[in-house]
Design a protein around this motif. Sequence first.
Motif, short mmCIF file in Angstrom:
data_model
loop_
_atom_site.label_atom_id
_atom_site.label_comp_id
_atom_site.label_asym_id
_atom_site.label_seq_id
_atom_site.Cartn_x
_atom_site.Cartn_y
_atom_site.Cartn_z
N TYR A 142 0.84 -1.20 0.00
CA TYR A 142 0.00 0.00 0.00
C TYR A 142 0.88 1.26 0.00
O TYR A 142 0.65 2.20 -0.77
CB TYR A 142 -0.90 -0.04 1.23
N ALA A 143 1.90 1.26 0.85
CA ALA A 143 2.81 2.41 0.91
C ALA A 143 3.57 2.59 -0.40
O ALA A 143 3.90 3.73 -0.79
CB ALA A 143 3.79 2.24 2.07
N SER A 144 3.82 1.50 -1.11
CA SER A 144 4.58 1.57 -2.34
C SER A 144 3.83 2.28 -3.46
O SER A 144 4.42 2.66 -4.47
CB SER A 144 4.97 0.15 -2.81
N HIS A 145 2.53 2.47 -3.29
CA HIS A 145 1.75 3.23 -4.26
C HIS A 145 1.57 4.68 -3.83
O HIS A 145 0.91 5.44 -4.55
CB HIS A 145 0.38 2.57 -4.46
N ARG A 146 2.15 5.04 -2.69
CA ARG A 146 1.96 6.39 -2.19
C ARG A 146 3.25 7.12 -1.85
O ARG A 146 3.25 8.33 -1.70
CB ARG A 146 1.05 6.33 -0.94
N VAL A 147 4.34 6.40 -1.71
CA VAL A 147 5.64 7.00 -1.40
C VAL A 147 6.51 6.93 -2.66
O VAL A 147 6.71 5.84 -3.22
CB VAL A 147 6.32 6.27 -0.24
N GLY A 148 7.00 8.09 -3.10
CA GLY A 148 7.67 8.20 -4.39
C GLY A 148 8.78 7.20 -4.63
O GLY A 148 8.80 6.49 -5.64
N TRP A 149 9.73 7.09 -3.70
CA TRP A 149 10.90 6.23 -3.95
C TRP A 149 10.51 4.76 -3.91
O TRP A 149 11.08 3.93 -4.63
CB TRP A 149 12.02 6.54 -2.96
N LEU A 150 9.50 4.43 -3.08
CA LEU A 150 9.02 3.05 -3.07
C LEU A 150 8.31 2.71 -4.38
O LEU A 150 8.47 1.61 -4.92
CB LEU A 150 8.06 2.84 -1.90
N TRP A 151 7.52 3.67 -4.90
CA TRP A 151 6.84 3.42 -6.17
C TRP A 151 7.85 3.20 -7.30
O TRP A 151 7.65 2.33 -8.15
CB TRP A 151 5.90 4.56 -6.53
N ARG A 152 8.92 3.95 -7.32
CA ARG A 152 9.90 3.78 -8.40
C ARG A 152 10.49 2.37 -8.38
O ARG A 152 10.77 1.80 -9.43
CB ARG A 152 10.99 4.85 -8.28
N LEU A 153 10.68 1.82 -7.20
CA LEU A 153 11.14 0.43 -7.12
C LEU A 153 10.03 -0.54 -7.51
O LEU A 153 10.26 -1.53 -8.21
CB LEU A 153 11.62 0.12 -5.69
N HIS A 154 8.82 -0.25 -7.06
CA HIS A 154 7.68 -1.14 -7.30
C HIS A 154 7.21 -1.10 -8.76
O HIS A 154 6.60 -2.06 -9.25
CB HIS A 154 6.54 -0.74 -6.37
N ALA A 155 7.51 0.01 -9.44
CA ALA A 155 7.04 0.17 -10.83
C ALA A 155 7.55 -0.93 -11.74
O ALA A 155 6.90 -1.26 -12.74
CB ALA A 155 7.48 1.54 -11.36
N VAL A 156 8.69 -1.51 -11.42
CA VAL A 156 9.21 -2.63 -12.23
C VAL A 156 8.15 -3.73 -12.32
O VAL A 156 7.89 -4.27 -13.41
CB VAL A 156 10.52 -3.18 -11.61
N HIS A 157 7.53 -4.04 -11.22
CA HIS A 157 6.51 -5.09 -11.19
C HIS A 157 5.27 -4.69 -11.99
O HIS A 157 4.63 -5.53 -12.64
CB HIS A 157 6.12 -5.39 -9.74
N HIS A 158 4.95 -3.40 -11.98
CA HIS A 158 3.74 -2.93 -12.66
C HIS A 158 3.96 -2.66 -14.14
O HIS A 158 3.00 -2.30 -14.83
CB HIS A 158 3.20 -1.68 -11.97
N SER A 159 5.15 -2.83 -14.63
CA SER A 159 5.41 -2.56 -16.05
C SER A 159 4.93 -3.68 -16.96
O SER A 159 4.97 -3.54 -18.18
CB SER A 159 6.91 -2.32 -16.26
#
Length: 301
Positions: free
Chosen positions: A125-142
């Motif tokens: 949940y935090a990975s969709h709201r915290v910028g640096w976490l999202w940048r790491l998590h975006a790999v999975h969402h690509s």
Amino acid sequence: MKTWILRLYAPVFLFGFVAAAAWWVGYRHGSALWLLPGLALAIGLSFLAERRWPYDPAFNRDHGDRGRDVAHALVNEGLNLASIALVPLAAGWVAWQAWPSQWPFAAQLLLAVVCADFGITLMHYASHRVGWLWRLHAVHHSVTRMYGFNGLMKHPLHQAVEALGGVLPLLLLGMPQPVAAVLAFAIAVQLLLQHANVDMRPGALWRLMAWAPLHRFHHLRYGSAGDVNFGLFFTVWDRLLGTAFDAPGYRIGGGDLGIGSQPDYPRDYLDQLRAPFARLPQKAEPALPAALRRTGAQSLS
């Protein structure tokens, strides 16, 4: 017959593999290394089911991503294996022993799964709201297709962050290595089910378990429309967060998946490792399809 296969596929797959792992490691005291061929078998059966009963046949076609996904899986599962090997070392740092070792192994495993699911869901949940976490998590969402291997496709740094959120509290309680090993195996099996290209129809369990029919909506490319269904094992956390969602009858296709504002997200494995630290071009997010705005789309909270 097909209806019953699709209804029973997910529960039999998950509980069958996890029960076998718990029996071998927890009750027979067998080597946890045998869980590796068990995971290979689970992956193989997942691939076979995806070809026999696909949700979308197009998701089974290689998009030039298969080698990359294999690399993600090998690296991430290798890191999991290394971290499990370090569990006894972590236990040596704990000055107290609060883990309920007197419980039956199955009860200890259930406790570990529930606690890890809660922690991993919050980090997700935090990975969709915290910028640096999202940048790491975006790999999975690509990803632009969904099949079992997608569940093992993560940036290793994001996997480490999620693991810390889910497992560190358990380690501080003194979780023993056998429980940690079966927990890691259960997570890998559940990730296969979350992303499987199998037209599973789990009946009443769909309201309890975070399997592919619900998790596919988490991968929508339409901006915040994908900020739903964060749970790893159970949907209860999304109900509490107000993020549980379903759109009955909507069939998700490849055009619905990915990162809408970054349609040209790097696809190569090494490029994806570098992507969170690079300045990537942004585009306007695509419009949410009307079918996802109809009254049929509903919160499950």
